[in-house]
Design an enzyme around this catalytic site. Structure first.
Site, PDB file in Angstrom:
ATOM      1  CE  LYS A   1      -1.791   1.682   4.096  1.00 56.69           C
ATOM      2  NZ  LYS A   1      -1.504   3.105   4.300  1.00 56.69           N
ATOM      3  CG  ASN A   2       2.191   2.737   3.544  1.00 56.45           C
ATOM      4  OD1 ASN A   2       1.058   3.113   3.235  1.00 56.45           O
ATOM      5  ND2 ASN A   2       2.530   2.462   4.789  1.00 56.45           N
TER       6      ASN A   2
ATOM      7  NE  ARG B   1      -0.152  11.769   7.312  1.00 55.98           N
ATOM      8  CZ  ARG B   1      -0.289  12.986   7.799  1.00 55.98           C
ATOM      9  NH1 ARG B   1      -1.475  13.539   7.903  1.00 55.98           N
ATOM     10  NH2 ARG B   1       0.756  13.666   8.188  1.00 55.98           N
TER      11      ARG B   1
ATOM     12  CB  ILE C   1       7.287   6.565  14.729  1.00 55.07           C
ATOM     13  CG1 ILE C   1       8.744   6.144  14.539  1.00 55.07           C
ATOM     14  CG2 ILE C   1       6.757   7.294  13.493  1.00 55.07           C
ATOM     15  CD1 ILE C   1       9.084   5.479  13.260  1.00 55.07           C
TER      16      ILE C   1
ATOM     17  CG  ASP D   1       2.876   1.118   9.495  1.00 55.21           C
ATOM     18  OD1 ASP D   1       2.487   2.023  10.248  1.00 55.21           O
ATOM     19  OD2 ASP D   1       3.219   1.309   8.317  1.00 55.21           O
TER      20      ASP D   1
ATOM     21  NE  ARG E   1      -0.022  10.330  10.490  1.00 54.19           N
ATOM     22  CZ  ARG E   1      -0.439   9.333   9.700  1.00 54.19           C
ATOM     23  NH1 ARG E   1      -1.682   8.896   9.787  1.00 54.19           N
ATOM     24  NH2 ARG E   1       0.376   8.778   8.838  1.00 54.19           N
ATOM     25  N   PRO E   2       1.965  16.479  11.647  1.00 54.62           N
ATOM     26  CG  PRO E   2       3.856  17.474  12.622  1.00 54.62           C
ATOM     27  CD  PRO E   2       2.859  16.356  12.807  1.00 54.62           C
ATOM     28  CB  ILE E   3       2.805  17.714   6.081  1.00 49.19           C
ATOM     29  CG1 ILE E   3       1.850  18.901   5.878  1.00 49.19           C
ATOM     30  CG2 ILE E   3       2.026  16.425   6.183  1.00 49.19           C
ATOM     31  CD1 ILE E   3       1.240  18.922   4.474  1.00 49.19           C
TER      32      ILE E   3
ATOM     33  CB  CYS F   1      -4.562   6.088  10.974  1.00 51.59           C
ATOM     34  SG  CYS F   1      -4.985   4.628  10.032  1.00 51.59           S
TER      35      CYS F   1
ATOM     36  NE  ARG G   1      -7.391   4.451   5.140  1.00 48.51           N
ATOM     37  CZ  ARG G   1      -6.515   4.981   5.991  1.00 48.51           C
ATOM     38  NH1 ARG G   1      -6.810   5.102   7.252  1.00 48.51           N
ATOM     39  NH2 ARG G   1      -5.351   5.413   5.567  1.00 48.51           N
TER      40      ARG G   1
END
Ligand code: EPU
Length: 423
Positions: free
Chosen positions: A21-22, A91, A324, A302, A120-122, A115, A394
């Site tokens: 997925k990622n 995300r 994390i 994960d 969860r900053p970017i 999630c 998902r």
């Protein structure tokens, strides 16, 4: 939607791992960098991918998705303003930013969702775009990123963020000159995305190490590429094998989950592997574990929630230190409802085993927390009911089929107007 699930048979599981997925999410975004036809194989048929493909179609691409193969080609003018609410459902939609910044030099997009794992900053993504010469602002809940031209630069990430590393590779691969990203994330997904971009004609070196160098190219071309296998799905079913009657996990590079294999071996589980298959045998664990979660190659965040379930079946106190996403803890109350004894002490998650797990009605708050509840429910011989299983869907392809190979009976149930539709 809910999942009705119980164990009906003692059987060694045997599954073939789906595409990651990622990896697939940024690769599908990266495919937008070419105007030619791009064919991407081994794409998992999961909700996040279908959500992303629908956004990509609306941006201006012709897309088909059949038998895990996506075919994509530019159809018309490419939109740079994406007001689609779907962006908030996942995300990885933030990779559209880096892609469209490279392609159109501008993008206006809603903040991505995904999630709820705490704040969860970017900022690392946006600071990197700024360093490349882009102007970044936030108005009316939309992020605006614009650049007259992008310039090559050196970006030193404060933390090896997976998302920022990939987004900055995407944004810079068509910027003429040499861009260097240091303190990069080293996850296999980063390597997969760089390999994909290189098959389209990009010139990226160093993916999988701390420093990635991107020499910009004018054009990216069509290609055919196979997405790497999902190490988190593989790890989840390997843990299920440890909990039940063992497992054979096929089509996975064991190096990608070597941290999990080491933990399981140290706990006393016999594990063997060749280059693309891992086998775990049934055995009572002899030792609890003490694991610190961290960026690759450390133990992956994960798999923290799924391995908590294994700890409930190991005698003694197992300890997980999540470094994390410190708020990745919503599964704890639900597992405790099922009979687990899990508590938090500072940043440590302490799991006391062995505790019997009882069939229960529980709620999946997030994707990997949902996976943990699925694993726990596989320990019960009467039905458990997991509400909001959509979050698990998902990220896991064909779970009913894969769970069945472990002797698990499960049904997806949609409740509508008091009626139940079973899938
Ligand atoms: N961070 C910042 N600022 C940023 C970016 C990250 O402070 O600009 C912090 C995060 O808050 C976090 C840490 O840095 O504490 C690491 O975040 P990272 O950027 O590495 O994670 P991500 O890109 O948001 C991806 C995966 C996650 C996976 C993490 C870590 C996708 C779409 N998501 O998230 O996957 O847990 O990397 O490996 O690829 C999942 O699949 O269930 C999932 C959550």
């Amino acid at each position: 939607m809910l999942l009705k699930i119980k164990r009906v048979e003692e059987r060694q599981g045997d599954i073939t791992v789906s595409g990651s997925k990622n990896s697939a999410i940024p690769i599908l975004c990266a495919a937008m960098l070419s105007n030619d036809e791009v064919i991407i194989e081994n794409v998992p048929d999961i909700t996040d991918i279908n959500t992303l493909l629908s956004i990509i179609q609306k941006i201006g691409y012709f897309v088909t998705f059949e038998n895990n193969v996506v075919v994509m080609k530019k159809k018309r003018f490419i939109k740079s303003t994406i007001k689609d609410e779907d962006v908030k459902k996942m995300r990885g939609s933030y990779y559209i930013m880096g892609t469209l910044l490279a392609k159109r030099h501008k993008v206006i997009i809603a903040s991505s969702g995904g999630c709820d794992l705490g704040f969860r900053p970017i900022n690392y993504h946006l600071d990197g775009f700024k360093k490349m010469g882009a102007k970044v602002s936030q108005k009316d809940n939309y992020i605006h990123v614009k650049a007259f031209s992008l310039k090559p630069c050196t970006i030193d990430l404060e933390f090896p963020s997976v998302g920022a590393t990939i987004n900055l590779m995407l944004a810079s691969c068509k910027t003429m000159g040499k861009t260097t990203i240091s303190n990069c994330a080293k996850e296999p997904e980063i390597v997969d995305v760089a390999n994909f971009l290189n098959t389209m004609g990009a010139n990226i070196t160093g993916a999988g190490t701390k420093v990635i160098t991107i020499h910009g190219v004018k054009k990216l071309y069509g290609t055919t590429y196979k997405v790497v296998s999902d190490r988190i799905e593989a790890g989840t079913y390997l843990i299920l094998g440890a909990l039940l009657n063992g497992a054979i996990i096929r089509e996975i590079n064991p190096q990608h989950i070597s941290s999990l294999i080491t933990v399981l071996k140290n706990c006393g589980y016999p594990i063997y592997n060749n280059s693309n298959t891992i086998t775990i045998e049934k055995r009572k664990s002899t030792k609890p574990f003490n694991v610190t979660i961290g960026p690759y190659p450390a133990f992956p965040t994960d798999l923290g929630q799924p391995i908590s379930v294994l700890a409930t079946q190991i005698e003694g106190n197992s300890i997980l230190k999540e470094t994390i996403f410190k708020k990745r803890i919503a599964h704890i109350d639900e597992l405790n409802k099922m009979g687990a004894k899990i508590m938090l002490s500072n940043d440590n998650i302490i799991i006391n085993g062995v505790t019997p797990i009882s069939p229960s009605t529980i709620y999946a708050n997030d994707l990997r927390g949902g996976a943990a509840l699925v694993l726990a429910s596989c320990l019960t011989n009467d039905f458990s009911y997991i509400n909001n299983i959509d979050v698990f869907l998902r990220g896991y392809e064909k779970p009913i089929e894969k769970l069945a190979s472990f002797g698990i009976e499960s049904y997806l149930v949609e409740q509508e107007d008091g009626k139940e539709n079973i899938f």
